[in-house]
Design a protein around this motif. Structure first.
Motif, short mmCIF file in Angstrom:
data_model
loop_
_atom_site.label_atom_id
_atom_site.label_comp_id
_atom_site.label_asym_id
_atom_site.label_seq_id
_atom_site.Cartn_x
_atom_site.Cartn_y
_atom_site.Cartn_z
N PRO A 60 0.85 -1.19 0.00
CA PRO A 60 0.00 0.00 0.00
C PRO A 60 0.89 1.25 0.00
N GLN A 61 0.54 2.23 -0.79
CA GLN A 61 1.39 3.41 -0.95
C GLN A 61 1.61 4.16 0.36
N ARG A 62 0.64 4.10 1.26
CA ARG A 62 0.81 4.86 2.50
C ARG A 62 1.94 4.32 3.37
N LEU A 63 2.42 3.12 3.08
CA LEU A 63 3.51 2.54 3.86
C LEU A 63 4.88 2.96 3.34
N VAL A 64 4.93 3.54 2.15
CA VAL A 64 6.21 3.86 1.52
C VAL A 64 6.74 5.19 2.04
N LEU A 65 7.99 5.18 2.51
CA LEU A 65 8.67 6.38 3.00
C LEU A 65 9.72 6.80 1.98
N LEU A 66 9.88 8.10 1.80
CA LEU A 66 10.80 8.61 0.78
C LEU A 66 12.00 9.35 1.37
N ASN A 67 11.80 10.06 2.46
CA ASN A 67 12.85 10.96 2.96
C ASN A 67 13.53 10.40 4.20
N ILE A 68 14.27 9.30 4.02
CA ILE A 68 15.04 8.72 5.12
C ILE A 68 16.50 9.07 4.92
N ASP A 69 17.11 9.61 5.96
CA ASP A 69 18.53 9.93 5.92
C ASP A 69 19.26 8.96 6.84
N ILE A 70 19.97 8.00 6.25
CA ILE A 70 20.71 7.01 7.04
C ILE A 70 22.06 7.58 7.44
N ARG A 71 22.34 7.56 8.75
CA ARG A 71 23.54 8.20 9.27
C ARG A 71 24.46 7.16 9.90
N GLY A 72 25.75 7.33 9.71
CA GLY A 72 26.72 6.47 10.36
C GLY A 72 26.70 5.06 9.81
N GLY A 73 27.31 4.14 10.57
CA GLY A 73 27.41 2.76 10.13
C GLY A 73 26.35 1.88 10.74
N GLN A 74 26.46 0.61 10.44
CA GLN A 74 25.53 -0.38 10.98
C GLN A 74 25.65 -0.43 12.50
N VAL A 75 24.50 -0.48 13.19
CA VAL A 75 24.52 -0.49 14.65
C VAL A 75 24.13 -1.83 15.24
N ALA A 76 23.50 -2.68 14.45
CA ALA A 76 23.10 -4.00 14.97
C ALA A 76 22.78 -4.90 13.79
#
Length: 351
Positions: A60-76
């Protein structure tokens, strides 16, 4: 529309849709689930939504996010993906990037989990923010949820030895009760300490639905999984899941979730996973009993409850409703303050 879906031929026609037609149907069904009180048909609509998503590879389109800024490295890292910290409109979020699998069936199953998770609405279950597609040579599906600064249950208990363990155990039981009493019972399938997070209000909420399935629809069997911390899930797995002579017994169930809950209860009071001093597979197969932790917080009633949940006979395990009732009736339960959980959920929930 509901009348049409009740007819098998029309239902199969709907499930056969792809591309823009499938997307329109997914959006319409999700809008119905979001907008109306549909308790009498909710289970049916959720199943249709998940199945259409699996077959079409869409959401469903309402589940789609567009503006995610991933910061740093993997944490887990976890059973099915790696976790990164990101930013969504100024709010810290956890971005679980699903690993690339060779099997299309597994990829489809993991996509369906996002659709299922989006239907949950409980303060004892981690909220779902949405789906994000990370760019790269091989674009991968990411599942986004609120970031929890207090970390997972084992880390929190290590840093806060005076934490109210009974309250945390009750929180986990309430989350499991919600899943098992969902419109169709949902099996978590991988319940353990690292899959339980601590909210800003210092309450526990269940997370990581990588293995969750709708009980009566599942024909997927799972074996012991491995995580990046090397512990795997074996210490929390019920003995019947290792019965290779009987595929039916190896199916994840509400009873196997209860067994895992008993193991989490032990983990809460002992500060370590079950059978951490032994090869866990050997201990489980030999039906060895756990030694009672020396914790002064652990009374006879709670230890009896933990052992009852971990009964080797799955038919003898308590239903989650009775687990919750016993925990609520404990004399110390009346000291709980529920407001922090409610405030946290209202501020961060997406439903």
């Amino acid at each position: 529309m509901l009348a049409m879906l009740e007819e098998p031929q029309r239902r199969m026609l709907l499930l056969g849709q792809r591309g823009p037609q499938a997307q329109s149907l997914l959006d319409l069904i999700q809008k119905l689930l979001d907008s109306f009180d549909l308790d009498n048909v909710r289970s049916f609509l959720v199943k249709i939504l998940i199945e259409l998503s699996k077959r079409s590879g869409l959401y469903p389109q309402r589940l789609v996010l567009l503006n995610i800024d991933i910061r740093g490295g993997q944490v887990a890292g976890g059973t099915f993906g790696d976790v990164w910290k990101g930013d969504l409109d100024g709010r810290a979020v956890a971005v679980k990037m699903m690993r690339v699998f060779d099997s299309r069936d597994v990829q489809a199953l993991m996509k369906a989990q996002a659709v299922l998770w989006a239907q949950f609405s409980s303060p004892y279950v981690l909220p779902f923010c949405g789906v994000y597609c990370a760019n790269g040579p091989s674009p991968r599906v990411c599942l986004v949820s609120p970031w929890m600064d207090n970390g997972d249950l084992p880390r929190y208990l290590k840093d806060n030895p005076k934490a109210n363990r009974l309250q945390l155990m009750l929180d986990v039981a309430l989350g499991l009760e919600y899943l098992h009493s969902f419109c169709s019972p949902v099996i978590h399938g991988d319940l353990k300490g690292v899959n339980i997070l601590i909210t800003p209000g210092l309450r526990a909420c269940i997370a990581d639905f990588g293995l969750s399935v709708i009980a009566q629809d599942s024909n997927v069997h799972f074996t012991a999984t491995a995580t990046s911390n090397g512990q795997g899930s074996t210490p929390w797995m019920a003995p019947e899941l290792f019965d290779y002579s009987n595929p039916e017994r190896r199916r994840k169930s509400c009873a196997s979730d209860i067994y895992a809950f008993g193991c989490v209860g032990y983990e809460i009071y002992a500060g370590r996973p079950p059978f951490s001093e032994l090869p866990p597979m050997m201990a489980i197969m030999q039906n060895l009993r756990l030694r009672r932790p020396a914790s002064t917080d652990l009374g006879d009633a709670i230890w009896e409850l933990i052992e009852k949940c971990r009964d080797t006979n799955l038919a003898s395990r308590l239903p989650v409703s009775e687990v919750v009732q016993r925990l609520r009736c404990h004399p110390d339960t009346c000291n709980y303050e529920l407001a922090p959980m409610s405030i946290w959920y209202q501020k961060t929930g997406t439903n």
